[in-house]
Write an enzyme that holds these catalytic residues in place. Structure first.
Site, PDB file in Angstrom:
ATOM      1  N   ASN A   1      -9.295  -1.195  14.358  1.00 54.61           N
ATOM      2  CA  ASN A   1      -8.790  -0.154  15.247  1.00 54.61           C
ATOM      3  C   ASN A   1      -9.885   0.748  15.805  1.00 54.61           C
ATOM      4  O   ASN A   1      -9.735   1.328  16.861  1.00 54.61           O
ATOM      5  CB  ASN A   1      -7.722   0.686  14.529  1.00 54.61           C
ATOM      6  CG  ASN A   1      -8.100   1.046  13.109  1.00 54.61           C
ATOM      7  OD1 ASN A   1      -8.371   0.180  12.279  1.00 54.61           O
ATOM      8  ND2 ASN A   1      -8.145   2.334  12.830  1.00 54.61           N
TER       9      ASN A   1
ATOM     10  N   CYS B   1      -6.809   9.285  11.444  1.00 56.85           N
ATOM     11  CA  CYS B   1      -6.352   9.620  10.109  1.00 56.85           C
ATOM     12  C   CYS B   1      -7.428  10.322   9.302  1.00 56.85           C
ATOM     13  O   CYS B   1      -7.136  10.974   8.315  1.00 56.85           O
ATOM     14  CB  CYS B   1      -5.917   8.364   9.380  1.00 56.85           C
ATOM     15  SG  CYS B   1      -4.872   7.331  10.385  1.00 56.85           S
TER      16      CYS B   1
ATOM     17  N   THR C   1       2.582   0.489   8.925  1.00 56.05           N
ATOM     18  CA  THR C   1       2.298   0.870   7.542  1.00 56.05           C
ATOM     19  C   THR C   1       3.273   0.203   6.582  1.00 56.05           C
ATOM     20  O   THR C   1       2.865  -0.389   5.571  1.00 56.05           O
ATOM     21  CB  THR C   1       2.370   2.409   7.395  1.00 56.05           C
ATOM     22  OG1 THR C   1       1.436   2.999   8.318  1.00 56.05           O
ATOM     23  CG2 THR C   1       2.037   2.844   5.982  1.00 56.05           C
TER      24      THR C   1
ATOM     25  N   SER D   1       3.008  -3.095  15.103  1.00 51.61           N
ATOM     26  CA  SER D   1       3.612  -1.769  15.247  1.00 51.61           C
ATOM     27  C   SER D   1       3.963  -1.502  16.709  1.00 51.61           C
ATOM     28  O   SER D   1       3.147  -1.738  17.596  1.00 51.61           O
ATOM     29  CB  SER D   1       2.640  -0.705  14.742  1.00 51.61           C
ATOM     30  OG  SER D   1       3.114   0.580  15.086  1.00 51.61           O
TER      31      SER D   1
HETATM   32  C1  LIG Z   1      -1.768   2.323  13.739  1.00 51.07           C
HETATM   33  C2  LIG Z   1      -2.155   1.300  12.751  1.00 51.07           C
HETATM   34  C3  LIG Z   1      -1.401   1.074  11.599  1.00 51.07           C
HETATM   35  C4  LIG Z   1      -0.193   1.909  11.251  1.00 51.07           C
HETATM   36  O1  LIG Z   1       0.915   1.615  12.046  1.00 51.07           O
HETATM   37  P1  LIG Z   1       2.143   2.669  12.058  1.00 51.07           P
HETATM   38  O2  LIG Z   1       3.173   2.007  12.899  1.00 51.07           O
HETATM   39  O3  LIG Z   1       1.602   3.907  12.678  1.00 51.07           O
HETATM   40  O4  LIG Z   1       2.584   2.843  10.659  1.00 51.07           O
HETATM   41  C5  LIG Z   1      -1.804   0.082  10.737  1.00 51.07           C
HETATM   42  N1  LIG Z   1      -2.884  -0.658  10.988  1.00 51.07           N
HETATM   43  C6  LIG Z   1      -3.645  -0.478  12.081  1.00 51.07           C
HETATM   44  C7  LIG Z   1      -4.828  -1.347  12.313  1.00 51.07           C
HETATM   45  C8  LIG Z   1      -3.309   0.513  12.998  1.00 51.07           C
HETATM   46  O5  LIG Z   1      -4.089   0.709  14.062  1.00 51.07           O
END
Ligand SMILES: *Cc1c(COP(=O)(O)O)cnc(C)c1O
Length: 404
Positions: A152, A326, A73, A200
């Protein structure tokens, strides 16, 4: 019974090797990388090792292209906000309708507060970007394009290398949220025109709360977090050393397992998906099944609620997800499936099964055994299902022309 975890796009378990690699950095090697004594030096070299490990996974060429962040994020936010400052005379952002909230919530806020004009590019029924609309949106006022490498929810892969070239022709920067793609598919950033990339830790068997923004050499970056001189002034705050060490180790492991991901993990995913589609009527895969991450399947079960499916799955010890984590808690189907125009009767019952290298064939067996009776039971109680039998009278695809 052992739980079956098929929700790896939501988060992954830390690999044991990652935990082992991190442990010394909580105790003996607790130094601050900025310190001038031996404690700091040891930590400094651990940071350098992690950087190399990440570089190798990304196919990145130069040192200092990695800026550590608190996660995906923060990396997404940093990239977009930075471009709006460095790209003088340009105040437009282009993104897609199926981005993660880490991008969509930010650009929504920028639009609302008048700080940017935002173009949101749509997708087709398979979740593929409308490249013509993208081409038209690019212009002399485009500061940055932010389009994910892989979605995702469906695993659909976007042609980011080609999209980056198009952005450059318009003088815009190109950022990709590659949080789901990193560690699952091969990458060679040195050969691409991608300027910035977010990743991430917790999506690739490293801890939560650590991530990185790749910033191509020569790309200007305005820090979002200001303070000390850490990360060469690009992200202030004492580095999360254990997290960074863990992320590096996870990157090394992911690179070593890329082939396993492409073959064994994909085979497990395919066997589950095929088995479900064969055993369960009125079910179909969503997304671009010919061009997607090896670990993700998103299957829509028509005329029932995803939340109810997950509840019954949970009783059988099987974890998956409906829509994006989310948005669960709200009754709207996921924004991704809505952008794809998946009919409401199906989007509500879409379940994402996401694997990792830790899954086994026994997990697939368990899911294949558990799912058909769960779906049958919920349909028995569903007024929509009863209605459908009357209306469609055997025409399975009548409600669903897109996927006929
Ligand atoms: C999980 C995710 C995020 C957020 O990552 P965090 O480390 O949880 O802040 C952003 N983009 C995608 C596509 C994700 O799957």
């Amino acid at each position: 019974m052992e739980p079956v975890y098929l929700d790896n796009n939501a988060t992954t378990r830390c690999a044991p090797e990652v935990v082992q690699a991190m442990l010394p950095y909580f105790s003996e090697q607790f130094g601050n990388a900025s310190s001038m004594h031996a404690f700091g030096a040891e930590v400094g070299s651990a940071l350098a090792t992690a950087r190399k490990q990440l570089q190798a996974l990304l196919g990145a060429e130069y040192d200092h292209e990695i800026v550590y962040t608190s996660g995906g994020t923060e990396a997404d936010n940093t990239a977009i906000l930075s471009a709006l400052e460095t790209q003088t005379g340009r105040d437009e952002v282009i993104t897609s309708a199926v981005e993660h909230p880490a991008v969509l919530a930010l650009v929504g806020h920028l639009e609302k507060t008048g700080r940017a004009k935002v173009h949101v590019i749509g997708v087709d029924a398979k979740g593929r970007l409308d490249v013509e609309a993208y081409r038209k949106a690019l212009g002399p006022r485009t500061a940055i394009v932010s389009i994910m490498w892989a979605n995702n929810e469906t695993g659909t892969i976007f042609p980011v290398e080609q999209l980056a070239e198009m952005a450059h022709q318009a003088g815009a920067l190109f950022h990709t949220d590659a949080v789901q793609a990193v560690g699952k598919i091969a990458m060679n950033l040195a050969e691409s025109e991608i300027d910035m990339l977010s990743l991430s830790g917790h999506k690739l068997h490293a801890p939560k709360g650590i991530g990185a923004l790749y910033v191509r050499k020569g790309t200007r970056l305005r820090p979002m977090v200001r303070g000390g001189h850490q990360e060469r002034g690009r992200r202030a705050g004492t580095e999360n050393i254990p997290g960074i060490v863990g992320l590096g180790k996870a990157a090394e492991l992911a690179l070593a397992h890329l082939e396993d991901e492409r073959t064994r993990v994909a085979a497990m995913r395919d066997r589950l998906e095929q088995g479900l589609l064969e055993a369960i009527p009125n079910s179909f895969p969503t997304g671009d099944v010919d061009n997607r991450l090896p670990n993700t399947a998103n299957v829509a079960f028509e005329y029932i609620e995803g939340e109810a499916i997950l509840l019954l799955m949970n009783r059988e010890g099987i974890a998956a997800s409906s829509g994006s984590a989310c948005t669960s808690g709200s009754l709207e189907p996921s924004h991704v499936l809505r952008a794809m125009n998946v009919p409401y009767t199906a989007a509500h019952g879409a379940i994402r099964f996401s694997f990792s290298r830790e899954n086994t064939d026994a997990d697939v067996d368990r899911a294949l055994e558990a799912m058909p009776p769960i779906i049958a039971r919920l349909r028995e109680m569903s007024p929509f299902w009863k209605e459908r039998e009357k209306l469609a009278s055997g025409e399975a695809s009548a409600f669903n022309p897109t996927y006929a």
